[in-house]
Motif scaffolding. Structure first.
Motif: not given
Length: 632
Positions: A12, A28, A46, A50, A56, A60
């Motif tokens: 990522f 993505f 990924a 985080w 993001y 995902l």
């Protein structure tokens, strides 16, 4: 889609941060669509910390990607190594425990993945890499069976990527030479030819060039190859062409102009363009004042799906782009994204199609290229019989652009009114005029300077700023001397790139007043009816967020979240709700200037705030929306 079973592993931080830095966002959805093209993606993972990238994670998850948490112990290289090691371990474990998975997609450009790519191939697995052109190791590219450039799957046309079709044609010629070098080998199987092309450059992919199959790509290159079917096998041979002709050069110039304008030719499927335009006309005509352009495209795509008509949605969107440049609506929309469209009274289907297809001719006129009816009939419609139609479309384009003589379009060029009317753009014009060059102006020189600017931009806004400024000056000189191929469209893009880099350089040097002026100049150039919109649209969200954040910076208040990773609607809430009255006053001034320069920018933020209010119940979204709408 292939029936193979596929595992996808995403570094990522490598792909997202690189894409964000170069293009303002990471798509993505496009990455996953590319991965799914190789088969059934049964594993999607990924890797990142985080807690640092919460903005993001939702995107995902929507694409069914499992998020592997790697906490940021240490920093810099330590965290990067943690991602690399965990990803490689998981790839190897998957290869050993799930032998039914035949294809591995590695999203990331780090050279550290070279060893695992080679090991997978030794195990008999297919390895597909996806990465940014400027952030991918050449060693990794060679280690993969196939490598796909991020720019190609999202349709970004950078200075380095703009010649993809020409590069593919040159690759085709080189591969044919290698396969037919020995006497008696004048033709080659298409499958073997493609294998040779991939052995020379494994980033070649006919799909990213707009061709569903390799056969379609070959058919579109009928000027350099002949193809025929023998015993149900496709054979290819080179046409005997002693050298390039003036017609070849002119066709290449036409293609280059269309690439600069972000318009597709649809080689091998020219009828598709006309058919989609006809269908789009009926969608708009049957629902006047009801649909935005995007809604009309979705409506048409749904119709194709219901009728089981094979139409790629990206191709439909590319055709619909012509509508934005054609004068076919009344009233003229302020924003094709937000306004509901009504066709001009009395406009029939053929007039609509003509107006849209005349956009191609408008590009050639703006680029100072002569209109060669026979050449363009072959290029745009695949038949010399269309020469009279080319003449008609050229007349429509001349009337729309008010160009008297196509061959003299560049001569006597002067700055358009939009550059003179906005004080922020006038200041940029003065900088371009004051720029001096140490080499003669040429199209190659402009392209080289622009490519240098794009290459260095992630590392140094200041260096990129200088390259883009010089490139703009080169294009200005070429326009003034009427150089064929020089275009106002390209000058706009170069100036927008300069404004982007200059704004970043001033922001990082704490000169927030100057940076705001460059942001405004950038926004002033962003019009949906100009190619610069498509080329630079990905930069709009971060540019708007950074622009609004200057209200905090100038008041010496901390910015709670990075503007580069914060949607401008969320940044608008953050600034509007700030307790410091100085920040609020600066926010009001910034919004007023933004509305003056380009009202569409404010409307886009308001539209997103309405979504946040309705869909997520975001606190203060309604208040911020009303405040934006109230600023005169």
């Amino acid at each position: 889609m292939s029936s193979d079973r596929v595992a996808v592993f995403i570094d990522f931080e490598n792909i997202a941060i690189s894409a964000q830095g170069s293009y303002g966002e990471c798509d993505f959805g496009a990455i996953m669509r590319e991965a799914e093209r190789w088969g059934n993606c049964i594993i999607r993972r990924a890797y990142a910390d985080w807690t640092r990238f919460k903005g993001y994670s939702e995107d995902l998850i929507e694409h069914s990607v499992d998020l592997t948490q790697l906490f940021a112990y240490g920093g810099g290289r330590t965290r990067k190594n943690a991602v690399d090691i965990q990803l490689v371990v998981d790839v190897l474990e998957t290869a050993l425990l799930k032998p039914d998975i035949g294809t591995f997609v590695i999203v990331g450009g780090d050279s550290d993945y070279t060893a695992i790519a080679r090991k997978l191939r030794a195990y008999g697995k297919k390895v597909v890499g996806i990465g940014l052109r400027q952030a991918t190791s050449a060693v990794l590219v060679k280690a993969c069976d196939h490598f796909v450039l991020y720019e190609s799957i999202v349709g970004i046309d950078t200075g380095a990527a703009s010649g993809r079709l020409d590069e593919a044609r040159a690759l085709l010629v080189e591969a044919l030479k290698r396969r037919t070098a020995r006497p008696g080998e004048e033709q080659v199987l298409a499958a073997a030819l493609k294998h040779t092309m991939l052995s020379i450059d494994n980033t070649f992919d006919e799909v990213t060039l707009g061709f569903p199959q390799f056969k379609d790509f070959l058919q579109a290159q009928s000027d350099i190859v002949q193809i025929r079917v023998i015993d149900q096998q496709l054979w290819v041979r080179s046409k005997a062409t002693p050298g390039a002709t003036p017609a070849d050069d002119q066709t290449a110039a036409y293609r280059a102009a269309l690439r600069s304008a972000e318009l597709r030719l649809f080689d091998g499927s020219r009828d598709l363009r006309t058919e989609v335009l006809q269908d789009l006309y009926h969608v708009l005509a049957e629902q006047p004042g009801t649909l935005t352009l995007n809604a009309a495209v979705l409506d048409l795509a749904a119709h194709y799906d219901a009728e089981q008509i094979l139409r790629d949605r990206n191709q439909v969107r590319d055709v619909a782009k012509l509508v934005r440049y054609a004068d076919v609506f009344e009233p003229v929309p302020g924003s094709f994204q937000l306004d509901r469209l009504t066709l001009r009274p009395g406009l029939d289907e053929q007039a609509f199609v003509d107006a849209c297809e005349s956009v191609y001719l408008g590009v050639f006129l703006e680029s100072g290229l002569p209109v060669a009816n026979d050449l363009l009939a072959q290029l745009l419609f695949g038949s010399l019989d269309a020469a009279p139609r080319i003449a008609h479309l050229a007349e429509l384009a001349q009337a729309r652009l008010r160009v008297a003589d196509p061959a003299q379009n560049g001569a006597g060029w002067a700055w358009p009114a939009r550059f003179r009317e906005l004080p922020e753009l006038r200041a940029v014009v003065e900088e371009v005029e004051a720029c001096t060059l140490d080499e003669p102006a040429s199209l190659d020189r402009a392209a080289d300077l622009a490519a240098r600017g794009h290459a260095v931009r992630p590392k140094s806004f200041e260096q990129a700023r200088r390259h883009f400024l010089q490139a703009a000056r080169v294009m200005l000189d070429l326009l003034r001397r009427g150089e064929p191929g020089a275009s106002e469209m390209e000058l706009e893009t170069l100036i927008a790139s300069y404004c982007f880099a200059a704004a970043g350089a001033r922001y990082l040097s704490y000169d927030y007043t100057r940076s705001a002026q460059y942001y405004l100049a950038f926004f002033g150039l962003m019009r949906e009816t100009r190619p610069v919109w498509d080329k630079m649209y990905g930069l709009l969200p971060p540019m708007l967020s950074y622009y609004l954040s200057t209200a905090l910076r100038q008041a010496r208040e901390p910015v709670a979240s990075s503007p580069g990773y914060t949607h401008p609607a969320n940044m608008a809430i953050l600034v509007h709700e700030h307790p410091n009255p100085e920040v609020h006053q600066r926010w009001t001034d910034l919004v007023a200037d933004l509305r003056r320069v380009n009202p569409t920018m404010v409307r886009l933020i308001i539209d997103r705030l309405e979504e946040l209010e309705v869909e997520k119940g975001t606190p203060a979204a309604a208040e911020t929306r009303d405040a934006l709408a109230a600023v005169a």
